[in-house]
Write a protein that holds these residues in place. Structure first.
Motif, PDB file in Angstrom:
ATOM      1  N   PHE A 154       8.622  -3.610  20.497  1.00 20.41           N
ATOM      2  CA  PHE A 154       9.903  -4.014  19.892  1.00 20.41           C
ATOM      3  C   PHE A 154      11.156  -3.950  20.722  1.00 20.41           C
ATOM      4  O   PHE A 154      12.081  -4.690  21.098  1.00 20.41           O
ATOM      5  CB  PHE A 154      10.144  -3.418  18.557  1.00 20.41           C
ATOM      6  CG  PHE A 154      11.140  -3.948  17.340  1.00 20.41           C
ATOM      7  CD1 PHE A 154      10.771  -3.842  16.185  1.00 20.41           C
ATOM      8  CD2 PHE A 154      12.104  -4.753  17.921  1.00 20.41           C
ATOM      9  CE1 PHE A 154      11.724  -4.573  15.221  1.00 20.41           C
ATOM     10  CE2 PHE A 154      12.927  -5.312  17.010  1.00 20.41           C
ATOM     11  CZ  PHE A 154      12.869  -5.223  15.738  1.00 20.41           C
ATOM     12  N   LYS A 210      16.704 -11.688   1.804  1.00 20.60           N
ATOM     13  CA  LYS A 210      16.425 -11.727   0.087  1.00 20.60           C
ATOM     14  C   LYS A 210      15.474 -13.061  -0.086  1.00 20.60           C
ATOM     15  O   LYS A 210      15.410 -13.609  -1.058  1.00 20.60           O
ATOM     16  CB  LYS A 210      17.630 -11.832  -0.866  1.00 20.60           C
ATOM     17  CG  LYS A 210      18.585 -10.636  -0.419  1.00 20.60           C
ATOM     18  CD  LYS A 210      17.908  -9.008  -0.473  1.00 20.60           C
ATOM     19  CE  LYS A 210      18.586  -8.117   0.071  1.00 20.60           C
ATOM     20  NZ  LYS A 210      17.777  -7.048   0.507  1.00 20.60           N
ATOM     21  N   LEU A 261       6.772   0.153   0.768  1.00 23.89           N
ATOM     22  CA  LEU A 261       5.823  -0.627   1.622  1.00 23.89           C
ATOM     23  C   LEU A 261       6.515  -0.920   2.896  1.00 23.89           C
ATOM     24  O   LEU A 261       7.317  -1.835   2.947  1.00 23.89           O
ATOM     25  CB  LEU A 261       5.614  -2.260   0.702  1.00 23.89           C
ATOM     26  CG  LEU A 261       4.696  -2.133  -0.686  1.00 23.89           C
ATOM     27  CD1 LEU A 261       4.483  -3.438  -1.094  1.00 23.89           C
ATOM     28  CD2 LEU A 261       3.407  -1.424  -0.157  1.00 23.89           C
ATOM     29  N   GLY A 318      10.812  -5.851   2.386  1.00 21.99           N
ATOM     30  CA  GLY A 318      12.137  -5.519   2.182  1.00 21.99           C
ATOM     31  C   GLY A 318      13.173  -5.746   3.508  1.00 21.99           C
ATOM     32  O   GLY A 318      12.536  -5.653   4.675  1.00 21.99           O
ATOM     33  N   LYS A 358      10.220   5.332  -8.416  1.00 21.09           N
ATOM     34  CA  LYS A 358      11.462   6.184  -7.781  1.00 21.09           C
ATOM     35  C   LYS A 358      11.374   7.627  -7.373  1.00 21.09           C
ATOM     36  O   LYS A 358      11.707   8.119  -6.525  1.00 21.09           O
ATOM     37  CB  LYS A 358      12.467   5.879  -8.539  1.00 21.09           C
ATOM     38  CG  LYS A 358      13.179   4.772  -8.722  1.00 21.09           C
ATOM     39  CD  LYS A 358      13.516   4.115  -7.177  1.00 21.09           C
ATOM     40  CE  LYS A 358      13.989   2.535  -7.191  1.00 21.09           C
ATOM     41  NZ  LYS A 358      13.790   1.998  -5.842  1.00 21.09           N
ATOM     42  N   GLY A 409       7.037  -2.909   6.326  1.00 13.69           N
ATOM     43  CA  GLY A 409       7.115  -4.047   6.601  1.00 13.69           C
ATOM     44  C   GLY A 409       7.364  -4.905   5.475  1.00 13.69           C
ATOM     45  O   GLY A 409       7.291  -6.225   5.394  1.00 13.69           O
ATOM     46  N   VAL A 440       9.378  -8.796   9.711  1.00 19.05           N
ATOM     47  CA  VAL A 440       9.076  -9.222  10.859  1.00 19.05           C
ATOM     48  C   VAL A 440       7.906  -8.019  11.374  1.00 19.05           C
ATOM     49  O   VAL A 440       6.862  -8.265  11.944  1.00 19.05           O
ATOM     50  CB  VAL A 440      10.007  -9.210  12.050  1.00 19.05           C
ATOM     51  CG1 VAL A 440      10.681  -7.578  12.232  1.00 19.05           C
ATOM     52  CG2 VAL A 440       9.474  -9.413  13.492  1.00 19.05           C
TER      53      VAL A 440
END
Ligand code: SDX
Length: 392
Positions: A348, A274, A265, A269, A259, A267, A326
């Motif tokens: 994108f 979920k 990371l 989450g 934290k 790409g 994605v």
């Protein structure tokens, strides 16, 4: 309410709008465009066909698709003075800065499609935006590498035209590799729309004031640029390059869980998913297809696969339900095709333009729509009298 899905009252009260375009079930990892699963569209459809679907609500007949594709092809050129506009930028400007500027400037050139009360003008503006984004994106790349702009050739497919304008040079024709064209078109499909994400909500909020569609899409591009959103594909490949080899992965996993360390990371989450982002599944499969077709291999793909494998076994990622999204694999493909990382978010934005435009049209054609006006929870001081400067 639509007979197909029913809202629970709680959800409706927090929903920012109603929309019939895209349905996401984040727990199940489901993504539907007008009811069609993204996996089936990616497998069997084309970006032009998905664009028609998002704009019109139904898959087109062959004749409808031909007419739509022809209409789009009539708008692929940019006003010649806009190429002068590019020359105002520094050569090392980030292509997203150029795209943001050029798209915002379109309303200075195409005033005959800025009256949002006229459905005909709305449709022309929509077609212009979808058609011109590949030209604008390719020109941003050409400008950054000091190569001449190439004009669109309308006997090519939408995606083939883009690839040629990007990688072609006057000295020799660019050979469009069928597998690359197919992979690029599929990547466009995977990025076309995604419900009320940050940049789409930006476009809707800007559009709710009656701003012209070119300005609204420029606002969406600005929002998409952020590394937490569309900028994640560029950040994800830069992260994989920084990690380098799989033996370094544990160090970065530890940092992502710390934290006190701002590192995340890239790409991984998602606000809604979920579960595994269904687009990431298709993207991973596409990596292999492009590698095989181009007879290339990038050790970063192995690093990405190992990183996913280790993260998905880690309690932190399991507990917080963090999966690849994605953006996790897209950079490996785009890099193999030949794009620099600075072009990833431009691609994108190119693909998401149809989603932004379809969502804008859905909102602006609703006679009940009103200007957006989010409220706040005030946390500042209670009322107090002014203090003159000499008394402070
Ligand atoms: C896109 O909204 C869309 O639909 C967007 C998009 C689209 O098509 O338009 O899908 C495209 O933007 C995909 C997301 C791309 N962004 C990234 O890959 C950047 C890395 N991801 C994170 O920044 C993050 O996952 C977000 C921004 C995407 C979501 O962040 P949230 O809202 O904080 O996520 P969360 O609430 O689900 O996080 C739960 C917990 C948090 O920890 P706690 O506060 O509970 O202690 O997980 C942590 C987060 O700190 N967390 C991560 C993480 N993502 C979330 N920890 C480490 N690495 C990560 N990637």
């Amino acid at each position: 309410k639509t007979g197909m899905f029913t809202y629970d009252p709680g959800f409706t009260s927090t929903a920012s709008c109603e929309s019939a375009l895209t349905y996401i079930d984040g727990d199940q990892g489901v993504l539907l465009h007008r009811g069609y699963p993204i996996g089936e569209l990616a497998e069997h459809s084309s970006f032009m066909e998905v664009s028609y679907l998002l704009l019109n609500g139904e898959l087109p007949s062959e004749d409808e698709l031909d007419k739509f594709t022809y209409t789009i092809s009539r708008h692929t050129m940019l006003h010649e003075q806009l190429s002068t506009f590019y020359r105002g930028f520094r050569r090392d400007a980030h292509p997203m800065a150029v795209m943001c500027g050029v798209v915002g400037a379109l309303s200075a050139f195409y005033h005959d499609s800025t009256d949002i009360t006229d459905p005909r003008q709305r449709m022309i503006a929509s077609h212009r935006l979808i058609a011109k984004m590949p030209t604008i994106a390719a020109m941003a790349y050409k400008y950054s590498v000091g190569q001449p702009f190439l004009y669109p050739k309308n006997d090519l497919s939408y995606t083939g035209n883009f690839l040629r304008m990007t990688f072609g040079v006057p000295a020799e024709e660019y050979e469009i590799h069928p597998a690359v064209e197919k992979a690029m078109d599929r990547i466009f499909i995977l990025h076309a729309d995604h419900e009320q994400n940050a940049s789409t909500s930006t476009v809707r909020l800007a559009g709710s004031s009656g701003a012209n569609p070119f300005a609204c899409i420029a606002a969406g591009i600005a929002c998409l640029w952020g590394p937490a959103h569309g900028g994640a594909n560029e950040a994800a490949l830069n992260m994989l390059r920084e990690i380098g080899t799989p033996d370094k992965i544990p160090e970065y996993i530890a940092r992502a869980k710390d934290k006190n360390d701002p590192f995340r990371l890239m790409g991984f989450g998602h606000r809604v998913y979920k579960n595994y982002d269904p687009r990431a599944t298709v993207m991973q499969k596409t990596v292999r297809e492009v590698f095989d077709a181009l007879k290339v291999d990038d050790p970063l793909f192995e690093t990405a696969l190992r990183l996913e494998e280790i993260a998905l076994r880690d309690d932190y990622f399991i507990e917080k339900k963090l999966f690849p999204n994605v953006d996790f694999y897209s950079g490996v493909i785009l890099s193999a095709i030949g794009f620099p990382t600075t072009m990833f978010t431009v691609l994108f934005a190119l693909a998401r333009t149809v989603g932004w435009v379809a969502q804008w049209n859905e909102m602006i054609s609703d006679p009940e729509q009103k200007i957006g006006r989010p409220r706040q929870l005030y946390t500042g001081p209670t009322e107090r009298p002014y203090v003159p400067l000499d008394a402070r």
